[in-house]
Write an enzyme that holds these catalytic residues in place. Structure first.
Site, PDB file in Angstrom:
ATOM      1  N   HIS A  79      38.589  -4.604  15.415  1.00  0.00           N
ATOM      2  CA  HIS A  79      38.176  -3.215  15.591  1.00  0.00           C
ATOM      3  C   HIS A  79      38.735  -2.394  14.438  1.00  0.00           C
ATOM      4  O   HIS A  79      39.927  -2.405  14.166  1.00  0.00           O
ATOM      5  CB  HIS A  79      38.709  -2.684  16.926  1.00  0.00           C
ATOM      6  CG  HIS A  79      38.268  -1.290  17.235  1.00  0.00           C
ATOM      7  ND1 HIS A  79      38.954  -0.183  16.779  1.00  0.00           N
ATOM      8  CD2 HIS A  79      37.221  -0.827  17.954  1.00  0.00           C
ATOM      9  CE1 HIS A  79      38.347   0.910  17.211  1.00  0.00           C
ATOM     10  NE2 HIS A  79      37.292   0.544  17.911  1.00  0.00           N
TER      11      HIS A  79
ATOM     12  N   ASP B  66      27.823   9.629  12.007  1.00  0.00           N
ATOM     13  CA  ASP B  66      28.566   8.508  12.582  1.00  0.00           C
ATOM     14  C   ASP B  66      28.153   8.401  14.043  1.00  0.00           C
ATOM     15  O   ASP B  66      28.425   9.293  14.836  1.00  0.00           O
ATOM     16  CB  ASP B  66      30.070   8.755  12.463  1.00  0.00           C
ATOM     17  CG  ASP B  66      30.900   7.565  12.946  1.00  0.00           C
ATOM     18  OD1 ASP B  66      30.305   6.552  13.364  1.00  0.00           O
ATOM     19  OD2 ASP B  66      32.136   7.651  12.905  1.00  0.00           O
ATOM     20  N   MET B  67      27.507   7.305  14.407  1.00  0.00           N
ATOM     21  CA  MET B  67      26.970   7.200  15.757  1.00  0.00           C
ATOM     22  C   MET B  67      26.985   5.757  16.244  1.00  0.00           C
ATOM     23  O   MET B  67      26.838   4.810  15.466  1.00  0.00           O
ATOM     24  CB  MET B  67      25.539   7.724  15.813  1.00  0.00           C
ATOM     25  CG  MET B  67      24.604   7.111  14.798  1.00  0.00           C
ATOM     26  SD  MET B  67      22.904   7.655  14.948  1.00  0.00           S
ATOM     27  CE  MET B  67      22.253   6.354  16.003  1.00  0.00           C
TER      28      MET B  67
ATOM     29  N   LYS C 185      14.404   1.686  21.227  1.00  0.00           N
ATOM     30  CA  LYS C 185      14.703   1.941  19.814  1.00  0.00           C
ATOM     31  C   LYS C 185      16.180   1.678  19.525  1.00  0.00           C
ATOM     32  O   LYS C 185      16.536   1.069  18.514  1.00  0.00           O
ATOM     33  CB  LYS C 185      14.335   3.375  19.454  1.00  0.00           C
ATOM     34  CG  LYS C 185      12.834   3.655  19.522  1.00  0.00           C
ATOM     35  CD  LYS C 185      12.522   5.104  19.192  1.00  0.00           C
ATOM     36  CE  LYS C 185      11.034   5.377  19.290  1.00  0.00           C
ATOM     37  NZ  LYS C 185      10.693   6.800  19.005  1.00  0.00           N
TER      38      LYS C 185
ATOM     39  N   GLY D 105      28.121  15.793  11.197  1.00  0.00           N
ATOM     40  CA  GLY D 105      29.514  15.764  10.764  1.00  0.00           C
ATOM     41  C   GLY D 105      30.153  17.118  10.592  1.00  0.00           C
ATOM     42  O   GLY D 105      31.380  17.217  10.475  1.00  0.00           O
TER      43      GLY D 105
END
Length: 354
Positions: free
Chosen positions: A119, A177-178, A229, A311
């Site tokens: 991680h 960032d997702m 999706k 962001g």
């Protein structure tokens, strides 16, 4: 109880010392501390210091290798493959990013795959670093099973995040960032710690039913963004980060929390672009500024005070928290205090003092 406030820089020093006492080299410990506090500063608590205890537990269990270094296993042209050697994820991620930036300076682009990682924190940490180098970055990672394919009820894919960073000039940089799930698994784990419920569209339980109970959600499956999706995007990321690099894929990526026998073998992919190969960087940044201002000038709905670019909200929060302190939930503060005491480090030294 009110959240405790901590000074971000002193907190970095405290966390670095904890990791050093746990066996990490100082330079590696500093990177991990910086990456975790980066997330807390931006308000992404699920990827901040809430992750430190599990990092330490896996170090103590011998499941993270601290005495080796990530290596470039293979490099040809604009591509490279980094073997993370099962080191701390942020250490591996920064090594891969630096290789991608180096290649983009030489070749115009740098494409670096990573295997045998862990991680590695928030993807935005790497995007922000690339932005400071004047580079465009796209970064992908796979993750342990948490999300079922559309129509299924058993987890197969991770939340498999994607991030992109693009520098600007006077305007805030673009920083997307997702996760490919509606919510990151870390947010659900944090809800368990806080004793909070979750929205009904975040996850299903083990029987495939929507749930607001975060404990049942962790035993069931997260839901992908945009239905099929999001499922397709998660699979795409898993192929590039796992199959292409030789890392684990799908349910073979080992759990950060539940597997105490095997390394995670997470895979990442970093793509950097040298803007100067297209136009001078100052010109590009000026064009970005004009573009962002045009986006933000779109007529707004009633009650909307501003249009934010990806962001921007997190960047504003970062500035506010750097000035006023990072708030921590009392339960997390207690957990971190106990961890610090175990290693002879004083968490109170990082308490915010105006």
């Amino acid at each position: 109880m009110h959240p405790a406030l901590f000074h971000w820089k002193r907190l970095e020093q405290v966390v670095t010392e904890v990791l050093v006492q746990a066996g990490a080299r100082h330079e590696h410990a500093s990177l991990v501390a910086e990456s975790l506090i980066h997330a807390d500063l931006r308000g992404i608590e699920s990827h901040g210091l809430a992750r430190l205890p599990i990092y330490i537990q896996r170090i103590e269990a011998g499941l993270i290798e601290l005495n080796d270094e990530p290596v470039v296993w293979k490099q040809e042209g604009a591509t490279a493959l980094v073997d993370g050697k099962n080191h701390l994820g942020a250490v591996v991620g920064v090594a891969a990013l630096e290789e991608a930036i180096k290649l983009s300076r030489q070749m115009g682009i740098g494409l670096v795959g990573v295997r045998h990682s862990n991680h590695f924190g928030s993807c935005s940490y790497y995007a922000e670093r690339a932005i400071t180098e004047g580079k465009i970055l796209i970064v992908l990672s796979n993750a342990p099973e948490a999300m079922a394919p559309t129509g299924g009820i058993r987890p197969f894919f991770g939340t498999n995040p994607i991030a992109a960073g693009i520098p600007a000039g006077e305007e805030p940089s673009f920083l997307l960032d997702m996760a490919t799930s509606v919510a990151a698994r870390g947010k659900i784990a944090l809800a368990v710690k806080k004793g909070e419920s979750i929205p009904a569209d975040w996850a299903i339980d083990a029987n495939g039913k929507e749930t607001t109970d975060p404990t049942k959600a962790l035993l069931g499956s997260l839901l992908p963004i945009g239905g099929a999706k999001g499922y397709g995007l998660a699979m795409f990321i898993d192929i590039l980060c796992g199959l292409l690099t030789g890392a684990a894929t799908g349910p073979h990526v080992k759990s950060l929390y539940d597997n105490w026998h095997d390394p995670q073998n997470v895979g990442h992919l970093f793509l950097t672009v040298d803007i100067e190969r297209f136009m001078p960087l100052p010109d590009f940044c000026a064009n970005m500024d004009a573009y962002i201002r045009e986006v933000k000038s779109v007529p707004r709905k009633e009650g909307v005070s501003d249009i934010f670019i990806p962001g921007e909200i997190e960047s504003r929060k970062k500035l506010e928290r750097m000035e006023n302190g990072i708030p921590f939930d009392p339960n997390l503060t207690k957990e971190l205090s106990q961890l610090c005491r175990t290693y002879g480090v004083d968490l109170q030294a990082a308490c915010y003092l105006p």
